[in-house]
Every structure is written in C-alpha cells, then in structure tokens.
Design a protein around this motif. Structure first.
Motif, PDB file in Angstrom:
ATOM      1  N   THR A  50       0.824  -1.216   0.000  1.00  0.00           N
ATOM      2  CA  THR A  50       0.000   0.000   0.000  1.00  0.00           C
ATOM      3  C   THR A  50       0.852   1.257   0.000  1.00  0.00           C
ATOM      4  O   THR A  50       0.524   2.237  -0.682  1.00  0.00           O
ATOM      5  CB  THR A  50      -0.941   0.009   1.214  1.00  0.00           C
ATOM      6  OG1 THR A  50      -0.174  -0.154   2.418  1.00  0.00           O
ATOM      7  CG2 THR A  50      -1.967  -1.112   1.121  1.00  0.00           C
ATOM      8  N   GLN A  51       1.958   1.249   0.730  1.00  0.00           N
ATOM      9  CA  GLN A  51       2.778   2.455   0.795  1.00  0.00           C
ATOM     10  C   GLN A  51       3.622   2.653  -0.454  1.00  0.00           C
ATOM     11  O   GLN A  51       3.884   3.802  -0.851  1.00  0.00           O
ATOM     12  CB  GLN A  51       3.652   2.419   2.052  1.00  0.00           C
ATOM     13  CG  GLN A  51       2.849   2.415   3.339  1.00  0.00           C
ATOM     14  CD  GLN A  51       1.670   3.377   3.309  1.00  0.00           C
ATOM     15  OE1 GLN A  51       1.843   4.596   3.341  1.00  0.00           O
ATOM     16  NE2 GLN A  51       0.454   2.835   3.245  1.00  0.00           N
ATOM     17  N   LEU A  52       4.036   1.569  -1.094  1.00  0.00           N
ATOM     18  CA  LEU A  52       4.712   1.719  -2.384  1.00  0.00           C
ATOM     19  C   LEU A  52       3.775   2.342  -3.409  1.00  0.00           C
ATOM     20  O   LEU A  52       4.179   3.196  -4.211  1.00  0.00           O
ATOM     21  CB  LEU A  52       5.214   0.354  -2.879  1.00  0.00           C
ATOM     22  CG  LEU A  52       6.487  -0.181  -2.210  1.00  0.00           C
ATOM     23  CD1 LEU A  52       6.773  -1.601  -2.683  1.00  0.00           C
ATOM     24  CD2 LEU A  52       7.679   0.731  -2.504  1.00  0.00           C
ATOM     25  N   VAL A  53       2.509   1.939  -3.378  1.00  0.00           N
ATOM     26  CA  VAL A  53       1.529   2.519  -4.295  1.00  0.00           C
ATOM     27  C   VAL A  53       1.270   3.978  -3.935  1.00  0.00           C
ATOM     28  O   VAL A  53       1.312   4.870  -4.792  1.00  0.00           O
ATOM     29  CB  VAL A  53       0.216   1.711  -4.264  1.00  0.00           C
ATOM     30  CG1 VAL A  53      -0.872   2.434  -5.053  1.00  0.00           C
ATOM     31  CG2 VAL A  53       0.434   0.319  -4.827  1.00  0.00           C
ATOM     32  N   PHE A  54       1.008   4.244  -2.655  1.00  0.00           N
ATOM     33  CA  PHE A  54       0.655   5.606  -2.241  1.00  0.00           C
ATOM     34  C   PHE A  54       1.803   6.584  -2.460  1.00  0.00           C
ATOM     35  O   PHE A  54       1.625   7.657  -3.050  1.00  0.00           O
ATOM     36  CB  PHE A  54       0.234   5.617  -0.772  1.00  0.00           C
ATOM     37  CG  PHE A  54      -0.032   7.001  -0.230  1.00  0.00           C
ATOM     38  CD1 PHE A  54      -1.161   7.703  -0.612  1.00  0.00           C
ATOM     39  CD2 PHE A  54       0.852   7.598   0.645  1.00  0.00           C
ATOM     40  CE1 PHE A  54      -1.410   8.973  -0.132  1.00  0.00           C
ATOM     41  CE2 PHE A  54       0.619   8.872   1.143  1.00  0.00           C
ATOM     42  CZ  PHE A  54      -0.518   9.561   0.753  1.00  0.00           C
ATOM     43  N   TYR A  55       2.993   6.228  -1.984  1.00  0.00           N
ATOM     44  CA  TYR A  55       4.122   7.149  -2.103  1.00  0.00           C
ATOM     45  C   TYR A  55       4.721   7.174  -3.509  1.00  0.00           C
ATOM     46  O   TYR A  55       5.292   8.191  -3.919  1.00  0.00           O
ATOM     47  CB  TYR A  55       5.225   6.767  -1.102  1.00  0.00           C
ATOM     48  CG  TYR A  55       4.863   7.012   0.343  1.00  0.00           C
ATOM     49  CD1 TYR A  55       4.549   8.283   0.802  1.00  0.00           C
ATOM     50  CD2 TYR A  55       4.841   5.973   1.267  1.00  0.00           C
ATOM     51  CE1 TYR A  55       4.220   8.516   2.127  1.00  0.00           C
ATOM     52  CE2 TYR A  55       4.519   6.184   2.597  1.00  0.00           C
ATOM     53  CZ  TYR A  55       4.207   7.457   3.025  1.00  0.00           C
ATOM     54  OH  TYR A  55       3.873   7.677   4.334  1.00  0.00           O
ATOM     55  N   GLY A  56       4.609   6.075  -4.243  1.00  0.00           N
ATOM     56  CA  GLY A  56       5.261   5.995  -5.541  1.00  0.00           C
ATOM     57  C   GLY A  56       4.428   6.464  -6.710  1.00  0.00           C
ATOM     58  O   GLY A  56       4.963   6.966  -7.708  1.00  0.00           O
ATOM     59  N   LEU A  57       3.093   6.321  -6.609  1.00  0.00           N
ATOM     60  CA  LEU A  57       2.232   6.626  -7.752  1.00  0.00           C
ATOM     61  C   LEU A  57       2.358   8.070  -8.240  1.00  0.00           C
ATOM     62  O   LEU A  57       2.363   8.301  -9.462  1.00  0.00           O
ATOM     63  CB  LEU A  57       0.778   6.310  -7.388  1.00  0.00           C
ATOM     64  CG  LEU A  57      -0.171   5.988  -8.535  1.00  0.00           C
ATOM     65  CD1 LEU A  57       0.384   4.871  -9.410  1.00  0.00           C
ATOM     66  CD2 LEU A  57      -1.540   5.596  -7.994  1.00  0.00           C
ATOM     67  N   VAL A  68      -1.152   9.862 -12.383  1.00  0.00           N
ATOM     68  CA  VAL A  68      -2.372  10.044 -11.603  1.00  0.00           C
ATOM     69  C   VAL A  68      -2.344  11.451 -11.016  1.00  0.00           C
ATOM     70  O   VAL A  68      -1.503  11.753 -10.171  1.00  0.00           O
ATOM     71  CB  VAL A  68      -2.494   9.001 -10.473  1.00  0.00           C
ATOM     72  CG1 VAL A  68      -3.760   9.231  -9.657  1.00  0.00           C
ATOM     73  CG2 VAL A  68      -2.481   7.591 -11.048  1.00  0.00           C
ATOM     74  N   LEU A  69      -3.235  12.302 -11.487  1.00  0.00           N
ATOM     75  CA  LEU A  69      -3.261  13.695 -11.050  1.00  0.00           C
ATOM     76  C   LEU A  69      -4.697  14.201 -11.091  1.00  0.00           C
ATOM     77  O   LEU A  69      -5.379  14.088 -12.113  1.00  0.00           O
ATOM     78  CB  LEU A  69      -2.381  14.555 -11.951  1.00  0.00           C
ATOM     79  CG  LEU A  69      -2.351  16.054 -11.641  1.00  0.00           C
ATOM     80  CD1 LEU A  69      -1.737  16.305 -10.264  1.00  0.00           C
ATOM     81  CD2 LEU A  69      -1.586  16.816 -12.718  1.00  0.00           C
ATOM     82  N   VAL A 177      -0.889  15.810  -1.089  1.00  0.00           N
ATOM     83  CA  VAL A 177      -1.094  17.018  -1.899  1.00  0.00           C
ATOM     84  C   VAL A 177      -0.531  16.813  -3.300  1.00  0.00           C
ATOM     85  O   VAL A 177      -1.026  17.393  -4.272  1.00  0.00           O
ATOM     86  CB  VAL A 177      -0.450  18.231  -1.205  1.00  0.00           C
ATOM     87  CG1 VAL A 177      -0.559  19.487  -2.072  1.00  0.00           C
ATOM     88  CG2 VAL A 177      -1.114  18.484   0.147  1.00  0.00           C
ATOM     89  N   GLY A 178       0.494  15.932  -3.429  1.00  0.00           N
ATOM     90  CA  GLY A 178       1.077  15.647  -4.732  1.00  0.00           C
ATOM     91  C   GLY A 178       0.124  14.970  -5.704  1.00  0.00           C
ATOM     92  O   GLY A 178       0.428  14.880  -6.888  1.00  0.00           O
ATOM     93  N   TYR A 179      -0.997  14.489  -5.223  1.00  0.00           N
ATOM     94  CA  TYR A 179      -2.023  13.950  -6.121  1.00  0.00           C
ATOM     95  C   TYR A 179      -2.882  15.060  -6.716  1.00  0.00           C
ATOM     96  O   TYR A 179      -3.640  14.816  -7.655  1.00  0.00           O
ATOM     97  CB  TYR A 179      -2.922  12.963  -5.375  1.00  0.00           C
ATOM     98  CG  TYR A 179      -2.307  11.592  -5.204  1.00  0.00           C
ATOM     99  CD1 TYR A 179      -2.423  10.623  -6.193  1.00  0.00           C
ATOM    100  CD2 TYR A 179      -1.608  11.262  -4.054  1.00  0.00           C
ATOM    101  CE1 TYR A 179      -1.863   9.368  -6.041  1.00  0.00           C
ATOM    102  CE2 TYR A 179      -1.041   9.999  -3.881  1.00  0.00           C
ATOM    103  CZ  TYR A 179      -1.166   9.064  -4.881  1.00  0.00           C
ATOM    104  OH  TYR A 179      -0.607   7.823  -4.739  1.00  0.00           O
TER     105      TYR A 179
END
Length: 482
Positions: A50-57, A68-69, A177-179
């Motif tokens: 989950t954290q690889l997806v959240f932080y990496g996406l 993804v924006l 916020v980066g999303y």
C-alpha cells in the motif's frame, strides 16, 4: 440468530453483577507487544504494498505528465491514459457504488480483514509502532520508560521517536497534496518555500492527522470514530470469517508445565499466558468472544500458535473460523464451501454487473465533451438583412492524449446557419471556449412562432492518425423575438 458482536466482557464484575464504568474515565494506554508469524508477514506485506503505491504513484509519469493527477484548478483528472472532466461525475458515483458493494461482499465473506491488513489507520499505526519499538524498546521497556521520571535518556528516546513520526507524517501530507498539485512542481515549491496557502494547509493538516491518529489515537479511531465497527453486524452472519477462540478445546484454561498432560490435569489447551491480549492493538481479550473492537488482524492467532508450538499442542486454538464452523466442527473445506450462499452470490452478481457497465461505458465513451451556454445578456437580436441572431458560448474539451481538430454544425430550424464557420484544434487534454453566432433568415422568423425552439449542435472530431471521426450532439434553444 444473534450475530451482533458483543461488547468486551470485563464490564461486569467476577460475580456477574453489572459494574459501573464512568464515561469520563481516562484512557488506558495500550502497550501492544510485537509478534512474529505468518499473519504478521502478510500484514507487513500489505504495509509495503500500500505504501509503495501511495508514495510511488505520484512520481510515475505517463506521456510526459503525472500518471495520476487530480488537477482541481484546471478541472481535469488524469488516470494513466484516461482523462476525466467534471462532466464525468457519473464515474465517481459508479466508483462509490463499486466500493460499497465491494465492502458488503468482502465483509460478508471475510469480516474485518480490510481493517486488519489494508486500512490506512492500521497501516500507519503499524509503521508508527515499529518506529516506537526502535526508539523505546519492546512492551516491558516502553512501560518502564513511561513510568520513569524525565531524564536525558527518556528525553532522547521520546524526542527521537517524535522526530521520526513527524518526518513520516509530513512526507505523507506532501504525497497526499502531490495527487492534486504535480508533485515535482510541489517539491520545487517546498524547497523554495513558495507553496500556496492551500497547499501548505493541506500538507500540514494531513500530516497532523497522520501523526495524531497513528501516533496517539490508534485504537480509539477504530473503536469510537470509524463507523465500520458499528454497522458491521448488519453484514455479518454465522458463516462470516472471524477471529475465533475455540473455547471447547481451550477451556478450562490454566497455567501448567510443558511436561503436564492437560487431559490428566483436567485442563484445556489454553495456558492462560495472556499473550493474545498483550499483542492485540485494540486491547481486547479474544477469549471472551466476538467483539466489535476486533479488527481481524490475527496478531492473537500468531501469538497463540507460537505458544502452542512451544507447548507441543496443535495450532489453531485461536484461528480464523466462522461461528457455524466452531459450533458444527466444520472442516476448512466445508467452511469455504459455505461462501456460496445467497447473499454472497447476490453481492457478487451486482458488483460484476456494475464493473462491466462502468468498463463498457469508459471504453465506449466519446473522446471529447462539449458544453453549450446561451448568452444571457442578449437572448435574440436582429442584424443586417433581417436575420435573427442568437449568441452562444461553446466549450469543447479534448479527452484524448493527442491533438484533435473539430468542426461544428447546427440544425433544428429551417435555414438555421452559423454566422461564421467554427473550426477548432485542441491539444492533448485541452479545453477551449469559443463564441458561436447562429442566424435564421427573415422568412423563417416570420413563419415561426415567437419563443424558444429546440435546436441541436453537432460537434465532429475529424479523423486523424488512424482514429475514425466521432460526433457529439448537444441540445440547446434558439429564441425568436415577438
């Protein structure tokens, strides 16, 4: 049939009489003990995933842009090769429906496995507790540290823990916020201290929420703030998989030497070591039955299995099972066979239908959108030659990754025509407003009753790069004065 999780026992005295508990009593801090085992490995695998997806996406690029924006300022939402506009709100509704039925299905089958393994509250609590153990030690060491007077060592350990927590929380807020702001742009703004007030607010707010929830509130979020624990009973039945204590095998419990034969001593398999309670992140005793505080993390299962191994007993005194499985002594295969029950089949069918409908809609949707807005300041006007003219604002939105050319035509009234041809060329994911003038000849105005009349705009995307031409029709009205 009573399937409602019962409150944790201990709210009554040993005599069985009700015990008065103040609603304002202070919270007792839970010092969860670390545990090893197969379910702990699964839990940490989910933490990493989950954290690889959240932080990496947010750092993943797609066609020279962030994959993804959710660009709220430009009102465009990018999801890999898909581009959505606010007019695509129906897909958000579909996503909520899929999530709801997925929750119903998953809970009816596996109970609170989502809570125990993938819920953000659980994931970040696991991360923060890992940091806490690194700085303050295991359970007994943390208890001693909290009880000790303040000194250099305590200040160093507590301060180091808080610094690490705050760093993780701020990075989490920054990623969140980066999303919504391109994360590379946001990183530059953070480094130069030029973030906007809203960006600063949300980085700090989300970071503070992570720090507070995972560092301090922990089980209180699951027990008192999350509504899932309260309405889960509506989705549970006696064939729902839950963490279960086999009381028939475990009772009567009692301490004993490894050399003692429990059958001869008149004891069950439970040695009353309380490790299942010590490792529980919500502080419950699973031996008291199903409780709404249980998040299904199986830490107690790992702890009990380890004890059973040391005692030379069979594993599974505490295990994933169903109420029917315990009462009827069902095998694992029989328990799994009961998954195919009516409510599960209904949830699955509805979920499949919704997913197929959404997938088909996205695959077949028109790769551009258009909005027609009448000019409210001038409903109708007469121009040279006796023509009656209406003014419109046309917005065309390109939902493709390549430049596209568009043409506009109209119909609906005899002789209706464009005052000037409308030709548009839009770049990838670009939107543009243009003014469109429509006219009808004097004879049409004379022969047609006054008032608003339905007309249609046809916006055509021209064929290019092997893509066929596509058309979109939008309805509007043409007003003839009295």
């Amino acid at each position: 049939m009573n399937t409602v999780p019962t409150p944790a026992q201990g709210e009554a005295g040993d005599s069985g009489k009700p015990k008065l508990i103040s609603l304002y009593q202070p919270r007792k801090k839970i010092y969860a003990r670390s545990v090893k085992g197969q379910f702990n490995h699964w839990r940490w695998a989910l933490v990493w995933l989950t954290q690889l997806v959240f932080y990496g996406l947010p750092w993943l690029m797609w066609n020279d842009r962030q994959a993804v924006l959710f660009d709220l300022g430009a009102r465009r939402f990018f999801l890999f090769g898909l581009i959505f506009y606010p007019q695509d709100l129906i897909y958000l509704s579909a996503l909520l429906m899929v999530s709801a039925y997925g929750l119903f299905l998953f809970t009816a089958v596996g109970g609170r496995l989502w809570c125990g393994y993938a819920c953000p509250q659980t994931v970040y609590t696991e991360i923060f507790m890992w940091v806490e153990r690194k700085f303050e030690g295991e359970r007994t060491a943390r208890i001693r540290l909290d009880a000790a007077p303040w000194g250099a060592e305590k200040l160093l350990r507590k301060g180091g823990k808080q610094a690490a927590w705050i760093a993780i929380a701020l990075w989490t807020g920054f990623t969140f916020v980066g999303y919504f702001t391109p994360i590379k742009t946001l990183a530059g703004e953070v480094m130069s201290f030029t973030t906007s007030p809203w960006e600063t607010f949300w980085v700090l707010f989300y970071g503070f929420a992570t720090w507070g929830n995972a560092g301090f509130m922990r089980e209180q979020v699951c027990k008192y703030m999350c509504p899932y624990a309260r309405f889960q009973s509506a989705m549970f039945d006696k064939d729902t998989l839950i963490i279960s204590y086999d009381a028939e095998r475990g009772e009567p419990r009692g301490a004993r030497s490894k050399k003692v034969d429990p059958a001869q001593a008149g004891l069950g398999s439970c040695i009353d070591c309380t490790l299942c309670v010590q490792v529980c992140p919500t502080g419950i005793d699973i031996r008291k039955g199903l409780q709404y505080e249980c998040i299904g993390c199986a830490a107690c299962v790992d702890a009990c299995d380890e004890v059973m191994d040391k005692m030379g007993y069979a594993r599974g005194l505490v295990r994933y099972d169903t109420q029917n499985g315990l009462q009827q002594h069902l095998t694992r295969g029989q328990v799994l066979a009961r998954v195919r029950r009516p409510r599960i089949l209904i949830y699955t069918a509805i979920l499949i239908v919704i997913c197929l409908a959404v997938g088909a809609s996205i695959a077949l949707r028109t790769p551009f959108k258009a909005d027609i807005v009448r000019d409210r300041s001038t409903l109708a006007r007469q121009v040279e030659g006796g023509f009656v003219e209406n003014v419109y604002r046309l917005q065309v939105m390109n939902a493709a990754e390549a430049p596209q050319a568009y043409g506009v035509s109209v119909d609906g009234l005899p002789g209706l025509q464009l005052a000037e041809p409308v030709k548009l060329t839009l770049g990838p994911a670009e939107a543009q407003w243009v003014t469109v003038l429509l006219r009808v000849p004097p004879e049409t105005a004379a022969a047609t009753p006054a008032g608003a009349h339905e007309i249609h705009f046809t916006i055509e995307r021209q064929a290019s790069a092997g893509e066929p031409a596509r058309t979109l029709r939008e309805k509007s009205t043409f007003v003839l004065p009295r």
